[in-house]
Design an enzyme around this catalytic site. Sequence first.
Site, PDB file in Angstrom:
ATOM      1  CE  LYS A  48      12.832 -34.510 -84.674  1.00 35.35           C
ATOM      2  NZ  LYS A  48      12.237 -34.116 -83.350  1.00 35.35           N
ATOM      3  CB  THR A  51      18.006 -35.688 -78.581  1.00 35.44           C
ATOM      4  OG1 THR A  51      18.434 -35.574 -79.941  1.00 35.44           O
ATOM      5  CG2 THR A  51      18.910 -34.935 -77.658  1.00 35.44           C
ATOM      6  CG  HIS A 114      20.844 -30.418 -81.180  1.00 35.61           C
ATOM      7  ND1 HIS A 114      20.737 -31.769 -80.980  1.00 35.61           N
ATOM      8  CD2 HIS A 114      19.588 -29.921 -81.020  1.00 35.61           C
ATOM      9  CE1 HIS A 114      19.485 -32.080 -80.705  1.00 35.61           C
ATOM     10  NE2 HIS A 114      18.768 -30.979 -80.723  1.00 35.61           N
ATOM     11  NE  ARG A 136      15.915 -42.296 -86.304  1.00 38.08           N
ATOM     12  CZ  ARG A 136      14.692 -41.812 -86.272  1.00 38.08           C
ATOM     13  NH1 ARG A 136      14.496 -40.520 -85.998  1.00 38.08           N
ATOM     14  NH2 ARG A 136      13.652 -42.583 -86.496  1.00 38.08           N
TER      15      ARG A 136
HETATM   16  P1  A3P Z   1      10.619 -40.100 -85.822  1.00 38.79           P
HETATM   17  O1  A3P Z   1      10.355 -38.703 -86.268  1.00 38.79           O
HETATM   18  O2  A3P Z   1      11.275 -40.926 -86.869  1.00 38.79           O
HETATM   19  O3  A3P Z   1       9.411 -40.757 -85.246  1.00 38.79           O
HETATM   20  P2  A3P Z   1      14.967 -36.216 -81.164  1.00 38.79           P
HETATM   21  O4  A3P Z   1      14.547 -36.627 -79.808  1.00 38.79           O
HETATM   22  O5  A3P Z   1      16.456 -36.196 -81.349  1.00 38.79           O
HETATM   23  O6  A3P Z   1      14.303 -34.971 -81.604  1.00 38.79           O
HETATM   24  O7  A3P Z   1      14.528 -37.398 -82.157  1.00 38.79           O
HETATM   25  C1  A3P Z   1      13.176 -37.582 -82.400  1.00 38.79           C
HETATM   26  C2  A3P Z   1      12.958 -38.973 -82.949  1.00 38.79           C
HETATM   27  O8  A3P Z   1      13.058 -39.931 -81.882  1.00 38.79           O
HETATM   28  C3  A3P Z   1      11.557 -39.121 -83.513  1.00 38.79           C
HETATM   29  O9  A3P Z   1      11.674 -40.041 -84.595  1.00 38.79           O
HETATM   30  C4  A3P Z   1      10.800 -39.693 -82.325  1.00 38.79           C
HETATM   31  O10 A3P Z   1       9.604 -40.345 -82.665  1.00 38.79           O
HETATM   32  C5  A3P Z   1      11.827 -40.634 -81.727  1.00 38.79           C
HETATM   33  N1  A3P Z   1      11.588 -40.887 -80.293  1.00 38.79           N
HETATM   34  C6  A3P Z   1      11.164 -40.009 -79.366  1.00 38.79           C
HETATM   35  N2  A3P Z   1      11.047 -40.595 -78.171  1.00 38.79           N
HETATM   36  C7  A3P Z   1      11.413 -41.894 -78.327  1.00 38.79           C
HETATM   37  C8  A3P Z   1      11.487 -43.015 -77.438  1.00 38.79           C
HETATM   38  N3  A3P Z   1      11.154 -42.900 -76.174  1.00 38.79           N
HETATM   39  N4  A3P Z   1      11.911 -44.181 -77.944  1.00 38.79           N
HETATM   40  C9  A3P Z   1      12.254 -44.300 -79.257  1.00 38.79           C
HETATM   41  N5  A3P Z   1      12.193 -43.281 -80.143  1.00 38.79           N
HETATM   42  C10 A3P Z   1      11.779 -42.080 -79.688  1.00 38.79           C
END
Ligand code: A3P
Length: 308
Positions: A48, A51, A114, A136
């Site tokens: 989160k 990634t 991860h 983050r």
């Molecule tokens: P939020 O839950 O705060 O919206 P991961 O990819 O590591 O699982 O992280 C997910 C987080 O990245 C989520 O945050 C998601 O909305 C955000 N996210 C996913 N795609 C994104 C993108 N293209 N640009 C910016 N943030 C993105």
Amino acid sequence: PREKGWITPYLYLFQGFWYSSTEIQAINTFQNQFQAKDNDVVIASVPKSGTTWLKALTFAILHRQYFPSLENHPLLIFNPHELVPPFEFVIYDEINGQTHDLSKMPKPRIFGTHVPFTSLAKSIKETDCKIIYICRNLFDTFVSTWVFVNKIMPKFLPTLPLEEAFERYCEGIIGFGPSWNHILDYWKESIARPKKVLFLKYEDLKENVHFNVKKIAEFLGCPFTKEEENSEVIENIIKLCSFEKMKELKVNKSGTMGKGRIVENKYFFRKAEIGDWVNYFSPSMVEKLSKIIEEKLSRSGLSFRVYD
Ligand code: A3P
């Protein structure tokens, strides 16, 4: 040691970090069997932390000569986690306990993980393959995780109320946690070996994605040419990988992350904001996590932006 988990029924301490039992099996297999190549790229993160975004950007940057047209770009057809498979969930198949055939992956290969630095396969550390790490601020990461879990868990896995999950989190008890140690280990490695590990922050990417796209390309040894810089190449990559575009794509609205898996692609796109944690944290939670961050990270020189 075993602890009652959240997200998974139990978490076990293995090589200094907490995991589910299947993740430990996966990490063992991956440590023993994975043979990295010099031109492999590994995207590493705490879950989160952004990634999915970094995977999309890295794929688009590294493979741009094969997919110059954005009209039928693989990212329009496949979810970023399919193009950049995570070692511990997809390459090692927990359902039948085997590693997948990697021969058909587009080259250079890009993997996600991860797994903390200390537990990576030896070949990743010893070859010239490169690692890009994204982290983050822990406030948003915690909230993003908790919401993610609570959206999918009620049907499948145990979940905890916010306050209880937060207490566990503060003890470091979360899959791949303690998160601060995860971040610090990659941070130290990026300082010791800057050609090996590129350390990025989600907040910086949001602030200036153009600058960071160029930085990633340079780090990977494929900098943008003057011609590319003067054309729309960089802007097109940024648009293609943007939250708005990715969230709207059919492939990211449907399907699951791998066969037989419960995590739907759409769960990876939620709000993508800096500071959404203010809607979830009580003043005492703010105080507690701030103290932990101060204690764990202040001497490292690492800091995070927590408001937009
Ligand atoms: P939020 O839950 O705060 O919206 P991961 O990819 O590591 O699982 O992280 C997910 C987080 O990245 C989520 O945050 C998601 O909305 C955000 N996210 C996913 N795609 C994104 C993108 N293209 N640009 C910016 N943030 C993105």
